[in-house]
Design an enzyme around this catalytic site. Sequence first.
Site, PDB file in Angstrom:
ATOM      1  N   HIS A  92      36.110  21.911  57.061  1.00  0.00           N
ATOM      2  CA  HIS A  92      36.380  20.919  56.027  1.00  0.00           C
ATOM      3  C   HIS A  92      36.291  21.529  54.630  1.00  0.00           C
ATOM      4  CE1 HIS A  92      34.779  17.771  53.212  1.00  0.00           C
ATOM      5  NE2 HIS A  92      35.890  17.187  53.607  1.00  0.00           N
TER       6      HIS A  92
ATOM      7  N   GLU B 261      39.385  23.464  53.957  1.00  0.00           N
ATOM      8  CA  GLU B 261      40.502  22.573  53.601  1.00  0.00           C
ATOM      9  C   GLU B 261      40.488  22.252  52.109  1.00  0.00           C
ATOM     10  OE1 GLU B 261      40.858  18.097  53.028  1.00  0.00           O
ATOM     11  OE2 GLU B 261      39.991  18.499  55.005  1.00  0.00           O
ATOM     12  N   HIS B 262      39.306  21.986  51.566  1.00  0.00           N
ATOM     13  CA  HIS B 262      39.194  21.731  50.124  1.00  0.00           C
ATOM     14  C   HIS B 262      39.606  22.963  49.317  1.00  0.00           C
ATOM     15  CE1 HIS B 262      36.709  17.902  49.511  1.00  0.00           C
ATOM     16  NE2 HIS B 262      37.015  17.916  50.801  1.00  0.00           N
TER      17      HIS B 262
ATOM     18  N   GLU C 294      30.464  14.073  48.312  1.00  0.00           N
ATOM     19  CA  GLU C 294      31.131  13.369  49.414  1.00  0.00           C
ATOM     20  C   GLU C 294      30.131  13.054  50.530  1.00  0.00           C
ATOM     21  OE1 GLU C 294      35.024  14.006  52.365  1.00  0.00           O
ATOM     22  OE2 GLU C 294      34.395  15.600  50.991  1.00  0.00           O
TER      23      GLU C 294
END
Length: 419
Positions: free
Chosen positions: A47, A50-51, A127
Amino acid sequence: MTVQIHTLSNGFRIVTESMPGLKSASVGIWVGAGGRHESVAQNGVAHFLEHMAFKGTPSRSALRIAEEIEDVGGYINAYTSREMTAYYARCLSEDVPRALEVIADIVLNPLFNPDDIETERHVILQEIGQSNDTPDDVIFDWLHEVSYPGQAFGRTILGPEERVSAFGREDFLGFVARHYGPDRMILSAAGGISHAEILHRAEALFGGLAPVGADAPEPARFTAGERREEKDLEQAHFALNLEAPGFRDPEVWASQVWTTAMGGGMSSRLFQKIREERGLCYSIHAQPAAYEDTGHVTIYAGTSAAEIGELAELTVQELRRSAEDMSEAEVARAKAQLTAGLVMGLESPSSRAERNARLLAIWDRVPDLDEAVSKIGTVSLEAVRAQGARVLQGQAAVAVYGPISRAPSLADMMAGMRA
């Protein structure tokens, strides 16, 4: 509409679906690298990576990546799941070459600048904090963890704060080198597109990459488990997982029909009994999840501290009844809901591109929509009742959160299902 599939010599797969009459398109890269491909020490890296793809490449700054798509009115985004990471864009048909070039650049050439890593680390920690403050986010993570304990498949996509706080450039480079090969990628495009043009550009952008080889993840094993957390919240949150077939299991269609009949809409058993007749919650739903080698059905509701015991008891009663008295009318309605939802959900290029990529990854082909509709249509009442019976004898996991002193234990619920 025609689906076309082509595989380059290095294993890179391309699937396109032309949708005549459309002037827009969706294009993206689906990488077979998600949460279940991480080690314990890597949890959260897919993840985070991906950022980082959007933070810049040697030829594009983070701002330029966004501008290049938004200058022509397009949209670019990404997501990480347990089985895949996707990078995709929506745009007008004439801008597909631009979108594909930008996506290829961010996937293949991320800079991983140390300053950008620190900035994005802070974003991801925010997040995680936001997710931790959202009870129905928290409970689903817990439910997955206790359903697949001690497995990569059961760990959170975001990862724990301590891992995210420690990732550095070498972690991203290592994960990319192991998983981001052409033989682990699918380019999927749908809408107003030309297969020949997509193929030509894919060959130029990805044809020279070297394969990384297969990396089969640890098989998922659904296990009975329970997590209970008392907290001073307005509502008690209840989430139940029931073991169900995966995508490759032919019983998956009966499972989806059963799930829809149980909690797929306002006419479903759980909604009618628990919301409409008893008023125990604002909403209650059952949602199927099917993966390559496992599956589960999740039932979720929020209710008051005083009524969580009754809600859980009624849920168990309806599960038990489904194996005995599910009706032809309920099955017909559930099949109609599933069919209509499938057809209506595929009227956009984005949904078509995602479906094609997902199915190609699982089956190495893209079954025609009519094939799925036919399989739903052939599910019988007997098969749906049998699915209800299998659920009663299978594994289950539960997570409850909030004022939960009156919530029954998993053992009590399973005893009730098998009474």
